[in-house]
Design a protein around this motif. Structure first.
Motif, PDB file in Angstrom:
ATOM      1  N   ARG A   1      -3.875   3.416  -2.760  1.00  0.00           N
ATOM      2  CA  ARG A   1      -3.668   2.767  -3.787  1.00  0.00           C
ATOM      3  C   ARG A   1      -2.504   1.827  -3.630  1.00  0.00           C
ATOM      4  O   ARG A   1      -1.866   1.861  -2.341  1.00  0.00           O
ATOM      5  CB  ARG A   1      -2.799   3.763  -4.925  1.00  0.00           C
ATOM      6  CG  ARG A   1      -3.584   5.113  -5.449  1.00  0.00           C
ATOM      7  CD  ARG A   1      -4.347   4.845  -6.517  1.00  0.00           C
ATOM      8  NE  ARG A   1      -5.122   6.092  -6.973  1.00  0.00           N
ATOM      9  CZ  ARG A   1      -5.793   6.097  -8.070  1.00  0.00           C
ATOM     10  NH1 ARG A   1      -5.362   5.401  -9.154  1.00  0.00           N
ATOM     11  NH2 ARG A   1      -6.146   7.251  -8.311  1.00  0.00           N
ATOM     12  N   THR A   2      -2.574   0.718  -4.371  1.00  0.00           N
ATOM     13  CA  THR A   2      -1.623  -0.548  -4.066  1.00  0.00           C
ATOM     14  C   THR A   2      -0.657  -0.764  -5.352  1.00  0.00           C
ATOM     15  O   THR A   2      -1.274  -0.589  -6.477  1.00  0.00           O
ATOM     16  CB  THR A   2      -2.440  -1.420  -3.697  1.00  0.00           C
ATOM     17  OG1 THR A   2      -3.329  -1.405  -2.582  1.00  0.00           O
ATOM     18  CG2 THR A   2      -1.392  -2.921  -3.307  1.00  0.00           C
TER      19      THR A   2
ATOM     20  N   GLU B   1      -3.482  12.572  -3.842  1.00  0.00           N
ATOM     21  CA  GLU B   1      -4.294  11.554  -4.953  1.00  0.00           C
ATOM     22  C   GLU B   1      -4.019  10.148  -4.613  1.00  0.00           C
ATOM     23  O   GLU B   1      -4.640   9.323  -4.887  1.00  0.00           O
ATOM     24  CB  GLU B   1      -3.613  12.051  -6.299  1.00  0.00           C
ATOM     25  CG  GLU B   1      -4.189  13.346  -6.608  1.00  0.00           C
ATOM     26  CD  GLU B   1      -3.768  13.711  -8.042  1.00  0.00           C
ATOM     27  OE1 GLU B   1      -4.670  13.230  -9.052  1.00  0.00           O
ATOM     28  OE2 GLU B   1      -2.513  14.098  -8.313  1.00  0.00           O
ATOM     29  N   LEU B   2      -2.959   9.783  -4.107  1.00  0.00           N
ATOM     30  CA  LEU B   2      -2.268   8.581  -3.709  1.00  0.00           C
ATOM     31  C   LEU B   2      -2.761   7.918  -2.125  1.00  0.00           C
ATOM     32  O   LEU B   2      -2.782   6.693  -2.196  1.00  0.00           O
ATOM     33  CB  LEU B   2      -0.839   8.223  -3.983  1.00  0.00           C
ATOM     34  CG  LEU B   2      -0.338   8.759  -5.444  1.00  0.00           C
ATOM     35  CD1 LEU B   2       0.984   8.563  -5.569  1.00  0.00           C
ATOM     36  CD2 LEU B   2      -0.962   7.816  -6.506  1.00  0.00           C
TER      37      LEU B   2
ATOM     38  N   ALA C   1      -9.462   5.668  -0.130  1.00  0.00           N
ATOM     39  CA  ALA C   1      -9.251   4.330  -0.400  1.00  0.00           C
ATOM     40  C   ALA C   1      -7.809   3.612  -0.511  1.00  0.00           C
ATOM     41  O   ALA C   1      -7.426   2.928  -0.399  1.00  0.00           O
ATOM     42  CB  ALA C   1      -9.969   3.799  -1.605  1.00  0.00           C
TER      43      ALA C   1
ATOM     44  N   GLN D   1      -8.623  -5.814 -12.343  1.00  0.00           N
ATOM     45  CA  GLN D   1      -7.909  -4.560 -12.501  1.00  0.00           C
ATOM     46  C   GLN D   1      -7.006  -4.442 -13.383  1.00  0.00           C
ATOM     47  O   GLN D   1      -6.475  -3.531 -13.983  1.00  0.00           O
ATOM     48  CB  GLN D   1      -7.369  -4.053 -11.169  1.00  0.00           C
ATOM     49  CG  GLN D   1      -8.560  -3.792 -10.093  1.00  0.00           C
ATOM     50  CD  GLN D   1      -7.989  -3.500  -8.515  1.00  0.00           C
ATOM     51  OE1 GLN D   1      -6.920  -4.053  -8.360  1.00  0.00           O
ATOM     52  NE2 GLN D   1      -8.655  -2.801  -7.810  1.00  0.00           N
TER      53      GLN D   1
ATOM     54  N   ALA E   1      -3.205   0.037  -8.216  1.00  0.00           N
ATOM     55  CA  ALA E   1      -4.572  -0.360  -8.297  1.00  0.00           C
ATOM     56  C   ALA E   1      -5.246   0.481  -6.969  1.00  0.00           C
ATOM     57  O   ALA E   1      -4.607   0.851  -6.011  1.00  0.00           O
ATOM     58  CB  ALA E   1      -4.604  -1.986  -7.575  1.00  0.00           C
ATOM     59  N   THR E   2      -6.535   0.830  -7.320  1.00  0.00           N
ATOM     60  CA  THR E   2      -7.420   1.776  -6.496  1.00  0.00           C
ATOM     61  C   THR E   2      -7.872   1.070  -5.189  1.00  0.00           C
ATOM     62  O   THR E   2      -8.221  -0.306  -5.634  1.00  0.00           O
ATOM     63  CB  THR E   2      -8.478   2.391  -7.223  1.00  0.00           C
ATOM     64  OG1 THR E   2      -7.955   3.181  -8.332  1.00  0.00           O
ATOM     65  CG2 THR E   2      -9.207   3.414  -6.173  1.00  0.00           C
ATOM     66  N   GLY E   3      -7.887   1.354  -3.968  1.00  0.00           N
ATOM     67  CA  GLY E   3      -8.058   0.517  -2.955  1.00  0.00           C
ATOM     68  C   GLY E   3      -6.991  -0.315  -2.250  1.00  0.00           C
ATOM     69  O   GLY E   3      -6.122  -0.663  -3.380  1.00  0.00           O
TER      70      GLY E   3
ATOM     71  N   GLU F   1      -1.437   5.690 -13.203  1.00  0.00           N
ATOM     72  CA  GLU F   1      -2.447   4.746 -12.893  1.00  0.00           C
ATOM     73  C   GLU F   1      -2.344   3.428 -13.143  1.00  0.00           C
ATOM     74  O   GLU F   1      -2.922   2.350 -12.555  1.00  0.00           O
ATOM     75  CB  GLU F   1      -3.720   5.271 -13.544  1.00  0.00           C
ATOM     76  CG  GLU F   1      -4.070   6.763 -12.992  1.00  0.00           C
ATOM     77  CD  GLU F   1      -5.225   7.260 -13.676  1.00  0.00           C
ATOM     78  OE1 GLU F   1      -5.596   6.739 -14.793  1.00  0.00           O
ATOM     79  OE2 GLU F   1      -5.635   8.624 -13.353  1.00  0.00           O
TER      80      GLU F   1
ATOM     81  N   LYS G   1       0.785  -1.263   0.062  1.00  0.00           N
ATOM     82  CA  LYS G   1      -0.215  -0.139   0.112  1.00  0.00           C
ATOM     83  C   LYS G   1       0.776   1.381   0.102  1.00  0.00           C
ATOM     84  O   LYS G   1       1.771   1.308   0.700  1.00  0.00           O
ATOM     85  CB  LYS G   1      -0.872   0.009   1.231  1.00  0.00           C
ATOM     86  CG  LYS G   1      -1.658   1.423   1.081  1.00  0.00           C
ATOM     87  CD  LYS G   1      -2.661   1.199   2.484  1.00  0.00           C
ATOM     88  CE  LYS G   1      -3.317   2.516   2.630  1.00  0.00           C
ATOM     89  NZ  LYS G   1      -4.287   2.397   3.928  1.00  0.00           N
TER      90      LYS G   1
END
Length: 294
Positions: A90-91, A83-84, A88, A118, A108-110, A104, A57
């Motif tokens: 980012r990973t 933004e990161l 949620a 994804q 991965a978001t979350g 991006e 993460k």
């Protein structure tokens, strides 16, 4: 005395001219450098402050903001740390090295879990196929590789054959490992591939009627080829082969030459020829062809 004064005056004038030329050159180069610096526009960009491992993460201490030339900035980059790290989060979807620009596609978001979905491209599907040491290229298939998918089938009514199902399919995961930075080979039971919906349909059917094999291809190989169905009779290098027929069921070799057919003159064929045998067993028609020679 007068002559020496004239010489000194000329020398002074020459030195003055040289000084003026040096000054103009220096100022001109400074103006050019200033104009070039002004021409390169930079924007704040988020990069990795240290190496980030797959599945980690993103935390504030892992990233930093630097000024990056705007004309070389990759698509999908970030300009602010929040933004990161906010929401949620980012990973990392792959290993990221220090000072690499975060995009991006690499995140991965979350942060709850990593999902193969994804990694999929638009209109693509993920399908898992069974593999072993042979069909999985000895465990040398890694996430991110490209493979061709072949099906081999041995029906009761015909000779075994092989078909090409998909070409250049991207490997999303081997077993449950999606790390594209994976370095050590490992024997797994499944490989998850990115394919089109039609290819997914074919592979789903092929798994139930035959066995699948993966063929590893080069990263840069984007070629596509049409392959005909390969059967047992195609398993040679193009040379003519001789096939020895089995003896009859009683174990005794057939006595005498075969009876001539009505279409010939009663003489046995001399030299190479083609023998075609056809028969029926339990209502199922089978055939056998061979090339024999004297």
């Amino acid at each position: 005395m007068r002559r020496s004064s004239i010489i000194m005056l000329i020398a002074a004038v020459a030195l003055g001219l040289i000084a003026v030329l040096f000054a103009r050159t220096f100022l001109s180069s400074g103006d050019d450098a200033g104009s070039q610096t002004a021409a390169v526009r930079t924007v704040p960009t988020v990069v990795a402050a240290a190496d980030i491992k797959f599945g980690e993460k993103i935390k504030p201490e892992m990233v930093k903001v630097v000024d990056w030339p705007a004309n070389t900035l990759p698509q999908g980059s970030f300009q602010r740390l929040d933004e990161l790290t906010m929401g949620a989060g980012r990973t990392a979807m792959r290993p990221i090295v220090a000072n690499e620009i975060l995009t991006e596609n690499s995140l991965a978001t979350g942060a709850n879990r990593l999902s193969t979905a994804q990694l999929l491209g638009p209109q693509m599907r993920a399908v898992s196929v069974p593999v072993n040491e042979v069909s999985g290229v000895g465990g040398l298939v890694f996430p991110g590789d490209r493979v061709d998918v072949f099906m081999t089938r041995q029906p009761e009514e015909a000779m075994p054959y092989s078909e090409l199902l998909a070409q250049g399919a991207r490997v999303l995961a081997v077993g449950s490992d999606m790390n594209v930075g994976k370095e050590k080979p490992e024997l797994v039971k499944t490989a998850t591939l990115e394919v089109t919906p039609l290819q997914a349909q074919k592979i789903a059917l092929a798994v139930t009627v035959g066995s699948l094999n993966l063929a590893l291809r080069h990263f840069s190989d984007e070629s596509r080829m049409r392959l005909q169905t390969a059967q047992v009779m195609d398993l040679n290098d193009g040379t003519i082969t001789r096939l020895v027929r089995k003896p009859n069921s009683g174990g005794a070799a057939p006595s005498g030459p075969p009876a001539p057919s009505a279409g010939n003159s009663g003489q046995a064929p001399v030299g190479p020829g083609v023998v075609v045998m056809r028969g029926t067993s339990n209502g199922t028609t089978s055939s056998f062809e061979s090339v024999i020679g004297k």
